[in-house]
Design an enzyme around this catalytic site. Structure first.
Site, short mmCIF file in Angstrom:
data_model
loop_
_atom_site.label_atom_id
_atom_site.label_comp_id
_atom_site.label_asym_id
_atom_site.label_seq_id
_atom_site.Cartn_x
_atom_site.Cartn_y
_atom_site.Cartn_z
N ILE A 261 -17.57 -59.34 21.10
CA ILE A 261 -17.56 -58.03 20.45
C ILE A 261 -16.14 -57.85 19.92
CG2 ILE A 261 -17.74 -55.55 20.80
CD1 ILE A 261 -19.85 -56.20 22.99
N LYS B 24 -15.88 -66.94 17.18
CA LYS B 24 -15.96 -68.00 16.17
C LYS B 24 -17.36 -68.62 16.15
CE LYS B 24 -11.06 -68.88 16.71
NZ LYS B 24 -10.69 -67.88 15.71
N ASN C 266 -7.54 -75.56 10.31
CA ASN C 266 -6.78 -74.96 9.22
C ASN C 266 -5.49 -75.76 9.06
OD1 ASN C 266 -4.88 -74.06 11.11
ND2 ASN C 266 -5.79 -72.01 11.27
N THR D 64 -10.51 -61.91 8.67
CA THR D 64 -11.04 -62.33 9.97
C THR D 64 -12.37 -63.07 9.79
OG1 THR D 64 -10.15 -60.26 10.84
CG2 THR D 64 -11.57 -61.54 12.31
N GLY E 19 -12.50 -68.61 8.07
CA GLY E 19 -12.64 -70.03 8.40
C GLY E 19 -14.00 -70.31 9.03
N ASP E 20 -14.49 -69.37 9.84
CA ASP E 20 -15.81 -69.53 10.46
C ASP E 20 -16.89 -69.53 9.38
OD1 ASP E 20 -14.36 -69.28 12.83
OD2 ASP E 20 -14.76 -67.12 12.96
N GLN F 189 -16.77 -63.25 1.75
CA GLN F 189 -16.62 -62.70 3.10
C GLN F 189 -15.31 -61.92 3.27
OE1 GLN F 189 -14.62 -63.71 5.90
NE2 GLN F 189 -15.80 -62.78 7.57
O1 RIB Z 1 -12.30 -66.37 13.86
C1 RIB Z 1 -12.41 -64.98 14.04
C2 RIB Z 1 -12.92 -64.67 15.42
O2 RIB Z 1 -11.95 -65.09 16.38
C3 RIB Z 1 -13.14 -63.21 15.70
O3 RIB Z 1 -14.42 -62.78 15.35
C4 RIB Z 1 -12.81 -63.08 17.18
O4 RIB Z 1 -13.88 -62.69 17.97
C5 RIB Z 1 -12.23 -64.43 17.59
O5 RIB Z 1 -13.12 -65.19 18.28
#
Ligand code: RIB
Length: 289
Positions: free
Chosen positions: A11, A39, A178, A231, A234-235, A265
């Site tokens: 969360i 992530k 990265n 935020t 990269g994911d 995003q």
């Molecule tokens: O890569 C971003 C994520 O890193 C965030 O959503 C946070 O929860 C951490 O895990």
């Protein structure tokens, strides 16, 4: 082809600030919100919205049922998410500045107490992809099981930790890092990495995929956008790239789609909740030539 994701579920508590606080400074936040993060969960949502079949392997505490509901609504199979009593759901405190850059504090909670059975899935198969990041327990054993079944393992070495990477690296097919993580990886392990591919994301500088078996490198510039929150970018890239591979896309196409998804995003607030879907990415690509 399925994508399994041994992935963290967090969360995210997100605070927007004019600038990140300096040491000893107290700053009032401009806004506060809660969202889906981790992530792992971010990558699962990204890959599912890209059209892949995604099975998330993970754990949470009890309560906060909106979290698995949101994953399921994105199309992620949540049947292998364990609910653990007496342990907190993983969470992150995320500070976002006016330029969309962030600082993150992480509490692993249930992500670091995964039930051992998750690593012994009987159903990994050749052609599957296992996604992993360094936010859970059971990394090396799950990667070994997946590779033994003929699946490919894509590992995001984030948050970067040399000991964790050393343990999992022999089982990794594609390493995703990265720019800073790439430098740290080469410093620790040399240039001759024992993986088939290296995915390097460089934010606004784009991304590249190096085929470390046959040599070629594909480069993908980033699409120019005005970011409001980076935020999970990269994911998003890694989830979309994995989805592309699982759908049989060639590397340049998978990179281009992932770059478009990440560009979209970062123009939205949040991490997991901000992942674009396939229609949005295809429309973005059409609009950007
Ligand atoms: O890569 C971003 C994520 O890193 C965030 O959503 C946070 O929860 C951490 O895990």
């Amino acid at each position: 082809m399925r994508i399994y994701n041994l992935g963290s579920i967090n969360i995210d508590h997100v605070y927007h600030l004019p600038a990140l606080p300096r040491r000893g400074e107290t700053l009032p936040a401009l806004s506060y919100s809660q969202g889906l993060g981790g992530k792992g969960a971010n990558q699962s949502v990204a890959a599912a919205r890209a059209g892949a079949q995604v099975i998330h392997l993970g754990a949470m505490g009890t309560g906060d049922d909106w979290v698995p509901r949101r994953l399921a609504a994105a199309g992620v199979d949540i049947s292998a998410i364990a609910r653990l009593p007496d342990i907190a759901t993983g969470h992150a405190v995320i500070l976002v500045d006016a330029g969309g850059e962030n600082s993150i504090i992480l509490h692993g909670g249930a992500n670091r107490a995964l039930p051992p059975g998750l690593a012994r899935r009987p159903d990994f198969a050749a052609g599957d992809i296992l996604l992993m990041q360094n936010e859970t327990s059971l990394q090396a054993e799950t990667a070994a099981a997946a590779r033994a079944a003929g699946a490919r393992v894509i590992y995001s070495a984030a948050p970067f930790n040399i000991a964790a990477l050393r343990e999992v690296l022999p089982h990794v097919s594609i390493l995703a890092v990265n720019e800073v993580e790439a430098r740290d990886t080469f410093a620790a392990f040399g240039q001759d990495l024992p993986v088939e591919g290296l995915l390097v994301t460089r934010g606004a500088e784009g991304a590249e995929f190096r085929d470390l078996r046959s040599g070629p490198t594909w480069r993908q510039p980033a699409f120019r956008v005005q970011p409001v929150d980076t935020t999970g970018a990269g994911d998003c890239f890694t989830g979309w790239f994995a989805a592309g591979l699982s759908r049989g896309q060639d590397i340049p196409t998978a990179l281009r789609h992932a770059a478009a998804a990440a560009a979209l995003q970062v123009t939205r607030q949040g991490a997991g909740d901000a992942m674009p879907n396939r229609a949005e990415v295809l429309a973005f690509l059409k609009a950007h030539g």
